[in-house]
Enzyme design. Structure first.
Site, PDB file in Angstrom:
ATOM      1  N   GLU A  68       0.863  -1.184   0.000  1.00  0.00           N
ATOM      2  CA  GLU A  68       0.000   0.000   0.000  1.00  0.00           C
ATOM      3  C   GLU A  68       0.898   1.232   0.000  1.00  0.00           C
ATOM      4  O   GLU A  68       1.726   1.386   0.897  1.00  0.00           O
ATOM      5  CB  GLU A  68      -0.918   0.014   1.221  1.00  0.00           C
ATOM      6  CG  GLU A  68      -1.836   1.221   1.308  1.00  0.00           C
ATOM      7  CD  GLU A  68      -2.655   1.437   0.039  1.00  0.00           C
ATOM      8  OE1 GLU A  68      -2.505   2.516  -0.579  1.00  0.00           O
ATOM      9  OE2 GLU A  68      -3.425   0.534  -0.328  1.00  0.00           O
ATOM     10  N   ASP A 117      -7.077   1.306  -9.196  1.00  0.00           N
ATOM     11  CA  ASP A 117      -7.470   2.569  -9.833  1.00  0.00           C
ATOM     12  C   ASP A 117      -7.519   2.363 -11.349  1.00  0.00           C
ATOM     13  O   ASP A 117      -6.528   1.940 -11.950  1.00  0.00           O
ATOM     14  CB  ASP A 117      -6.443   3.643  -9.487  1.00  0.00           C
ATOM     15  CG  ASP A 117      -6.902   5.046  -9.857  1.00  0.00           C
ATOM     16  OD1 ASP A 117      -7.659   5.182 -10.848  1.00  0.00           O
ATOM     17  OD2 ASP A 117      -6.501   6.001  -9.175  1.00  0.00           O
ATOM     18  N   ASP A 153     -14.557  -3.673 -10.616  1.00  0.00           N
ATOM     19  CA  ASP A 153     -15.942  -3.324 -10.939  1.00  0.00           C
ATOM     20  C   ASP A 153     -16.010  -2.538 -12.235  1.00  0.00           C
ATOM     21  O   ASP A 153     -17.098  -2.192 -12.697  1.00  0.00           O
ATOM     22  CB  ASP A 153     -16.539  -2.468  -9.816  1.00  0.00           C
ATOM     23  CG  ASP A 153     -15.802  -1.127  -9.696  1.00  0.00           C
ATOM     24  OD1 ASP A 153     -14.568  -1.151  -9.498  1.00  0.00           O
ATOM     25  OD2 ASP A 153     -16.446  -0.076  -9.827  1.00  0.00           O
ATOM     26  N   GLU A 192     -13.518  -4.640   0.967  1.00  0.00           N
ATOM     27  CA  GLU A 192     -14.514  -3.654   1.388  1.00  0.00           C
ATOM     28  C   GLU A 192     -15.234  -3.059   0.179  1.00  0.00           C
ATOM     29  O   GLU A 192     -16.454  -2.874   0.193  1.00  0.00           O
ATOM     30  CB  GLU A 192     -13.836  -2.535   2.192  1.00  0.00           C
ATOM     31  CG  GLU A 192     -13.204  -2.977   3.500  1.00  0.00           C
ATOM     32  CD  GLU A 192     -11.740  -3.357   3.371  1.00  0.00           C
ATOM     33  OE1 GLU A 192     -11.056  -3.451   4.393  1.00  0.00           O
ATOM     34  OE2 GLU A 192     -11.267  -3.573   2.223  1.00  0.00           O
ATOM     35  N   TYR A 193     -14.471  -2.759  -0.871  1.00  0.00           N
ATOM     36  CA  TYR A 193     -15.083  -2.216  -2.089  1.00  0.00           C
ATOM     37  C   TYR A 193     -16.062  -3.210  -2.703  1.00  0.00           C
ATOM     38  O   TYR A 193     -17.141  -2.843  -3.160  1.00  0.00           O
ATOM     39  CB  TYR A 193     -14.005  -1.863  -3.120  1.00  0.00           C
ATOM     40  CG  TYR A 193     -13.328  -0.544  -2.887  1.00  0.00           C
ATOM     41  CD1 TYR A 193     -14.048   0.650  -2.904  1.00  0.00           C
ATOM     42  CD2 TYR A 193     -11.956  -0.481  -2.676  1.00  0.00           C
ATOM     43  CE1 TYR A 193     -13.414   1.870  -2.709  1.00  0.00           C
ATOM     44  CE2 TYR A 193     -11.319   0.733  -2.474  1.00  0.00           C
ATOM     45  CZ  TYR A 193     -12.052   1.904  -2.494  1.00  0.00           C
ATOM     46  OH  TYR A 193     -11.414   3.110  -2.290  1.00  0.00           O
TER      47      TYR A 193
END
Length: 211
Positions: A68, A117, A153, A192-193
């Site tokens: 991260e 991203d 997504d 979580e997303y």
């Protein structure tokens, strides 16, 4: 999205036993950090750490490392790293562009790319984590037969990733454009997303790729 600054975030990471401070010194020697020779899986862009910490608990004979690059994101993951019994999970505060400075050739068995991203503008395509520049790095650190597991997504990013992988001679399998209504859902661990998107009724795109 602008990240809210967390006071004392840097100090919290520097003092946390699960955050590796000397990752480049461990290149080719990660077995000494884990005190075993178990396979190593990494997640690039671990966010709050729900995904990788769940995997670490489920698979004690696999070692996990989360990447991260944002300090204020990684500090939010500390709660998922605090289990002292979970000895097979560490995190690195680093940009994945430096991955070849951290791992030796063939040191990693699996790479997870979850909801990266999409960098939608064409001029930013080199920043996408499935751009061939990154794929070349992944190929070097992966074991023979090692694989990338990719979820998103974003349909445009998924189509782009498929094209990049196939164009650069990666074998793609277990491809689905609706993971939660597919044969590949068994064993899926959500981020979580992913929980948010599934709750909104959005499809999740997924594939696995290897050389």
């Amino acid at each position: 999205m602008r990240l809210r600054c967390i006071p004392g975030a840097t100090e919290k990471l520097e003092n946390h036993p699960k955050i590796i401070q000397d990752e480049k010194c461990l290149k080719g020697k990660w077995h000494t950090q884990f005190s075993n020779n178990h396979p190593i899986h990494i997640e690039i862009g671990m966010g709050k750490g729900q995904f990788i910490s769940t995997l670490a608990k489920q698979n004690p004979h696999v070692n996990y490392i989360g990447f991260e690059k944002f300090t204020n994101v990684l500090v939010r993951a500390l709660g998922n790293l605090d289990d002292e019994a979970m000895e097979n999970l560490y995190a690195i505060r680093m940009d994945v562009e430096e991955i070849l400075d951290v791992f030796e050739e063939g040191e990693i068995e699996r790479i997870y790319l979850n909801f990266s991203d999409p960098w939608p503008k064409d001029r930013h395509d080199k920043r996408r984590l499935t751009h061939h520049g990154f794929l070349e790095r992944y190929e070097k650190v992966l074991t023979s037969g090692g694989k990338i597991c990719f979820k998103t997504d974003n349909q445009l990013l998924f189509d782009y990733s498929l094209e990049e992988m196939e164009k650069h001679h990666w074998k793609v399998e277990k491809v689905t454009r609706d993971l939660h209504n597919s044969p590949y859902l068994e064993g899926n661990v959500m981020t979580e997303y992913e929980e948010k998107f599934v709750g909104l009724g959005m499809p999740i795109y997924r594939l696995e790729a290897f050389k």
